[in-house]
Design a protein around this motif. Structure first.
Motif, PDB file in Angstrom:
ATOM      1  N   LEU A  70       0.818  -1.209   0.000  1.00 30.80           N
ATOM      2  CA  LEU A  70       0.000   0.000   0.000  1.00 30.80           C
ATOM      3  C   LEU A  70       0.855   1.263   0.000  1.00 30.80           C
ATOM      4  CD1 LEU A  70      -2.756   1.462   0.285  1.00 30.80           C
ATOM      5  CD2 LEU A  70      -2.496   1.218   2.777  1.00 30.80           C
ATOM      6  N   LEU A  71       0.539   2.156  -0.932  1.00 28.15           N
ATOM      7  CA  LEU A  71       1.122   3.492  -0.973  1.00 28.15           C
ATOM      8  C   LEU A  71      -0.018   4.490  -0.848  1.00 28.15           C
ATOM      9  CD1 LEU A  71       3.541   5.446  -1.541  1.00 28.15           C
ATOM     10  CD2 LEU A  71       2.949   5.259  -3.968  1.00 28.15           C
ATOM     11  N   MET A  72       0.084   5.434   0.098  1.00 32.95           N
ATOM     12  CA  MET A  72      -0.896   6.507   0.241  1.00 32.95           C
ATOM     13  C   MET A  72      -0.322   7.782  -0.352  1.00 32.95           C
ATOM     14  SD  MET A  72      -2.288   5.961   4.139  1.00 32.95           S
ATOM     15  CE  MET A  72      -3.108   4.458   4.650  1.00 32.95           C
ATOM     16  N   THR A  73      -1.109   8.472  -1.176  1.00 28.70           N
ATOM     17  CA  THR A  73      -0.659   9.728  -1.770  1.00 28.70           C
ATOM     18  C   THR A  73      -1.546  10.853  -1.239  1.00 28.70           C
ATOM     19  OG1 THR A  73      -2.058   9.327  -3.707  1.00 28.70           O
ATOM     20  CG2 THR A  73       0.242   8.638  -3.848  1.00 28.70           C
ATOM     21  N   SER A  74      -0.930  11.815  -0.561  1.00 32.75           N
ATOM     22  CA  SER A  74      -1.678  12.853   0.129  1.00 32.75           C
ATOM     23  C   SER A  74      -1.230  14.242  -0.312  1.00 32.75           C
ATOM     24  CB  SER A  74      -1.465  12.716   1.644  1.00 32.75           C
ATOM     25  OG  SER A  74      -2.050  13.781   2.352  1.00 32.75           O
ATOM     26  N   ASN A  75      -2.143  15.201  -0.173  1.00 34.04           N
ATOM     27  CA  ASN A  75      -1.737  16.606  -0.286  1.00 34.04           C
ATOM     28  C   ASN A  75      -1.018  16.997   1.001  1.00 34.04           C
ATOM     29  OD1 ASN A  75      -4.297  16.378   1.110  1.00 34.04           O
ATOM     30  ND2 ASN A  75      -4.498  18.597   0.962  1.00 34.04           N
ATOM     31  N   HIS A  76      -0.389  18.168   1.007  1.00 33.25           N
ATOM     32  CA  HIS A  76       0.493  18.521   2.120  1.00 33.25           C
ATOM     33  C   HIS A  76       0.522  20.027   2.300  1.00 33.25           C
ATOM     34  CE1 HIS A  76       3.694  18.326   4.952  1.00 33.25           C
ATOM     35  NE2 HIS A  76       4.702  18.527   4.136  1.00 33.25           N
ATOM     36  N   ALA A  87      -1.479   9.621  13.593  1.00 29.24           N
ATOM     37  CA  ALA A  87      -2.363   9.262  14.700  1.00 29.24           C
ATOM     38  C   ALA A  87      -3.482   8.325  14.275  1.00 29.24           C
ATOM     39  CB  ALA A  87      -2.966  10.531  15.310  1.00 29.24           C
ATOM     40  N   ILE A  88      -3.734   8.233  12.975  1.00 31.76           N
ATOM     41  CA  ILE A  88      -4.850   7.412  12.488  1.00 31.76           C
ATOM     42  C   ILE A  88      -4.441   5.960  12.294  1.00 31.76           C
ATOM     43  CG2 ILE A  88      -6.439   7.075  10.541  1.00 31.76           C
ATOM     44  CD1 ILE A  88      -6.364  10.123  10.147  1.00 31.76           C
ATOM     45  N   THR A  89      -3.238   5.747  11.745  1.00 27.22           N
ATOM     46  CA  THR A  89      -2.797   4.391  11.422  1.00 27.22           C
ATOM     47  C   THR A  89      -1.277   4.359  11.355  1.00 27.22           C
ATOM     48  OG1 THR A  89      -3.116   2.562   9.849  1.00 27.22           O
ATOM     49  CG2 THR A  89      -2.872   4.769   8.918  1.00 27.22           C
ATOM     50  N   PRO A  90      -0.646   3.206  11.606  1.00 24.78           N
ATOM     51  CA  PRO A  90       0.815   3.131  11.481  1.00 24.78           C
ATOM     52  C   PRO A  90       1.255   3.332  10.031  1.00 24.78           C
ATOM     53  CG  PRO A  90      -0.041   1.284  12.764  1.00 24.78           C
ATOM     54  CD  PRO A  90      -1.227   1.953  12.130  1.00 24.78           C
ATOM     55  N   VAL A  91       2.132   4.294   9.807  1.00 21.44           N
ATOM     56  CA  VAL A  91       2.617   4.609   8.465  1.00 21.44           C
ATOM     57  C   VAL A  91       4.079   5.016   8.545  1.00 21.44           C
ATOM     58  CG1 VAL A  91       0.375   5.319   7.507  1.00 21.44           C
ATOM     59  CG2 VAL A  91       1.827   7.005   8.658  1.00 21.44           C
ATOM     60  N   SER A  92       4.751   4.954   7.401  1.00 20.25           N
ATOM     61  CA  SER A  92       6.075   5.525   7.237  1.00 20.25           C
ATOM     62  C   SER A  92       5.972   6.636   6.194  1.00 20.25           C
ATOM     63  CB  SER A  92       7.074   4.463   6.770  1.00 20.25           C
ATOM     64  OG  SER A  92       7.279   3.484   7.770  1.00 20.25           O
ATOM     65  N   PHE A  93       6.617   7.768   6.475  1.00 24.80           N
ATOM     66  CA  PHE A  93       6.533   8.924   5.590  1.00 24.80           C
ATOM     67  C   PHE A  93       7.771   9.031   4.701  1.00 24.80           C
ATOM     68  CE2 PHE A  93       3.827   9.997   9.173  1.00 24.80           C
ATOM     69  CZ  PHE A  93       2.702  10.516   8.552  1.00 24.80           C
ATOM     70  N   VAL A  94       7.576   9.597   3.518  1.00 26.61           N
ATOM     71  CA  VAL A  94       8.692  10.014   2.677  1.00 26.61           C
ATOM     72  C   VAL A  94       8.927  11.489   2.985  1.00 26.61           C
ATOM     73  CG1 VAL A  94       9.567  10.277   0.331  1.00 26.61           C
ATOM     74  CG2 VAL A  94       8.069   8.344   0.899  1.00 26.61           C
ATOM     75  N   ALA A  95      10.123  11.832   3.485  1.00 22.77           N
ATOM     76  CA  ALA A  95      10.401  13.186   3.957  1.00 22.77           C
ATOM     77  C   ALA A  95      11.687  13.718   3.351  1.00 22.77           C
ATOM     78  CB  ALA A  95      10.515  13.190   5.489  1.00 22.77           C
ATOM     79  N   LYS A  96      11.808  15.029   3.287  1.00 21.64           N
ATOM     80  CA  LYS A  96      13.031  15.633   2.765  1.00 21.64           C
ATOM     81  C   LYS A  96      14.187  15.360   3.723  1.00 21.64           C
ATOM     82  CE  LYS A  96      11.910  20.246   4.613  1.00 21.64           C
ATOM     83  NZ  LYS A  96      11.684  21.667   4.256  1.00 21.64           N
ATOM     84  N   ARG A 110      13.143   9.758  12.331  1.00 17.71           N
ATOM     85  CA  ARG A 110      13.871   8.493  12.137  1.00 17.71           C
ATOM     86  C   ARG A 110      13.178   7.348  12.878  1.00 17.71           C
ATOM     87  NH1 ARG A 110      18.281  12.037  12.588  1.00 17.71           N
ATOM     88  NH2 ARG A 110      18.460  11.605  14.830  1.00 17.71           N
ATOM     89  N   LEU A 111      12.694   7.623  14.085  1.00 15.31           N
ATOM     90  CA  LEU A 111      12.024   6.584  14.861  1.00 15.31           C
ATOM     91  C   LEU A 111      10.658   6.227  14.285  1.00 15.31           C
ATOM     92  CD1 LEU A 111      13.030   7.735  18.441  1.00 15.31           C
ATOM     93  CD2 LEU A 111      13.941   5.801  17.145  1.00 15.31           C
ATOM     94  N   GLN A 112      10.105   7.122  13.479  1.00 19.52           N
ATOM     95  CA  GLN A 112       8.885   6.846  12.728  1.00 19.52           C
ATOM     96  C   GLN A 112       9.213   5.979  11.510  1.00 19.52           C
ATOM     97  OE1 GLN A 112       5.688   8.318  13.282  1.00 19.52           O
ATOM     98  NE2 GLN A 112       4.767   7.303  11.512  1.00 19.52           N
ATOM     99  N   ARG A 113      10.517   5.755  11.294  1.00 21.56           N
ATOM    100  CA  ARG A 113      11.039   5.016  10.136  1.00 21.56           C
ATOM    101  C   ARG A 113      10.720   5.747   8.836  1.00 21.56           C
ATOM    102  NH1 ARG A 113       9.593  -0.807   9.729  1.00 21.56           N
ATOM    103  NH2 ARG A 113       7.477  -0.091  10.097  1.00 21.56           N
ATOM    104  N   SER A 114      10.924   7.059   8.871  1.00 14.60           N
ATOM    105  CA  SER A 114      10.715   7.855   7.665  1.00 14.60           C
ATOM    106  C   SER A 114      11.758   7.501   6.608  1.00 14.60           C
ATOM    107  CB  SER A 114      10.814   9.356   7.995  1.00 14.60           C
ATOM    108  OG  SER A 114       9.788   9.746   8.877  1.00 14.60           O
ATOM    109  N   ILE A 115      11.377   7.690   5.359  1.00 16.30           N
ATOM    110  CA  ILE A 115      12.272   7.469   4.224  1.00 16.30           C
ATOM    111  C   ILE A 115      12.710   8.842   3.734  1.00 16.30           C
ATOM    112  CG2 ILE A 115      12.454   6.514   1.900  1.00 16.30           C
ATOM    113  CD1 ILE A 115      10.069   4.647   2.730  1.00 16.30           C
ATOM    114  N   PHE A 116      13.990   9.133   3.806  1.00 19.46           N
ATOM    115  CA  PHE A 116      14.471  10.479   3.500  1.00 19.46           C
ATOM    116  C   PHE A 116      14.939  10.573   2.051  1.00 19.46           C
ATOM    117  CE2 PHE A 116      15.130   9.984   8.102  1.00 19.46           C
ATOM    118  CZ  PHE A 116      14.351  11.050   8.542  1.00 19.46           C
ATOM    119  N   VAL A 143       3.475   6.695   3.153  1.00 23.40           N
ATOM    120  CA  VAL A 143       2.787   7.933   2.776  1.00 23.40           C
ATOM    121  C   VAL A 143       3.717   8.804   1.953  1.00 23.40           C
ATOM    122  CG1 VAL A 143       1.738  10.069   3.601  1.00 23.40           C
ATOM    123  CG2 VAL A 143       1.298   7.925   4.803  1.00 23.40           C
ATOM    124  N   LEU A 144       3.247   9.186   0.776  1.00 27.17           N
ATOM    125  CA  LEU A 144       3.980  10.090  -0.099  1.00 27.17           C
ATOM    126  C   LEU A 144       3.184  11.375  -0.250  1.00 27.17           C
ATOM    127  CD1 LEU A 144       6.201  10.717  -2.244  1.00 27.17           C
ATOM    128  CD2 LEU A 144       4.696   9.625  -3.927  1.00 27.17           C
TER     129      LEU A 144
END
Length: 288
Positions: A70-76, A87-96, A110-116, A143-144
């Protein structure tokens, strides 16, 4: 509320968050290092506590997709988006990549296991796509923020198709003949119980060259926020789907849901003729 009272509100919020962060960082570090239970549980609990401390009420329409990969695509539009979705569901974010070096917030990411992703490197997109695909193949929801930047919260910017290639890379994973891509809309609709307008909504947004710390303090000072999060119809993606066609469909869904929420709608508009099935399937268009 007077200026002193606003400052007191912000200070009280920081005081409420500080000990939770001080406990949560080492706890999550141990969980990740020694594989102690579900690594997504602590971030979800932290984000829920943080929203309560800040005064953010989340109204959820729809639900996160259960299908995997699953990939979620969101506005930001704001750093609050991380807390709201987390807060809604366990996710990993793609972040700068710059976030990784920030004090406190870098550790939390990092502890959220974000992808940089390093936007200054041309090869970054391919490397990040591979990591996203590996995470999705392992069962993580990723989440992208598909606009590639943040907006003023009053509009949805055009989605970028490059990182959506991760969805198709994930198809190559063992046992994965298709992946699910779910559009997600985040809309800030009220502050202190009053509807937000063009100017007041942009005060919640963190975009452009706005300094982070003053913006954080202003949000903490200025009262309760209501946000609507709408989960759209998941799109089933296989190897035949054109990435640009997929990007346009996802952008259109998010744009419709966001516009509906900003106009005060309680439910998103219909997004797919297959809504009863819970999955939208775009017309296959081969890559040229």
């Amino acid at each position: 509320m007077g200026l002193d009272a606003k400052a007191l509100r912000a200070a009280a919020t920081v005081a409420a968050l500080a000990p939770v962060i001080a406990i949560g960082i080492p706890l999550q570090t141990l969980i990740l290092k020694f594989s102690l239970g579900d690594p997504g549980r602590v971030p979800v609990l932290f984000h829920r506590y943080a929203l309560r401390a800040i005064g953010v009420t989340t109204h959820v329409v729809g639900a996160p997709a259960k299908g995997r990969p699953l990939l979620m695509t969101s506005n930001h539009s704001s750093w609050l988006d991380i807390l709201v979705l987390g807060a809604i569901t366990p996710v990993s974010f793609v972040a700068k990549s710059e976030i990784a070096s920030w004090p406190v917030f870098g550790s939390l990411a990092r502890l959220q296991r974000s992808i940089f992703v390093d936007r200054a490197r041309r090869t970054a997109t391919s490397a990040v796509s591979r990591e996203m695909a590996e995470r999705m193949q392992a069962g993580d929801a990723v989440v992208l923020f598909a606009e590639g930047t943040s907006s003023d919260g009053n509009r949805v910017l055009p989605f970028r198709s490059a990182l959506l290639g991760a969805a198709q890379q994930a198809i190559g994973g063992e046992g994965a003949g298709a992946v699910y891509v779910q559009p997600v809309s985040i809309a800030y609709v009220k502050r202190n119980g009053l509807p937000l307008g063009l100017r007041t909504r942009s005060e919640i947004a963190w975009y452009g060259d706005i300094d982070f710390v003053p913006h954080l303090w202003a949000v903490l000072r200025n009262g309760a926020i209501d946000v609507t999060v709408a989960f759209g119809t998941p799109v089933r993606v296989d190897a035949s789907v054109n990435r640009k066609t997929l990007t346009r469909e996802l952008e259109q869904q998010v744009r419709r849901m966001t516009s509906h929420a900003l106009r005060g709608g309680a439910r998103p508009v219909a997004t797919s003729p297959d809504a009863a099935e819970g999955v939208s399937t775009p017309a296959p268009v081969l890559e040229g």
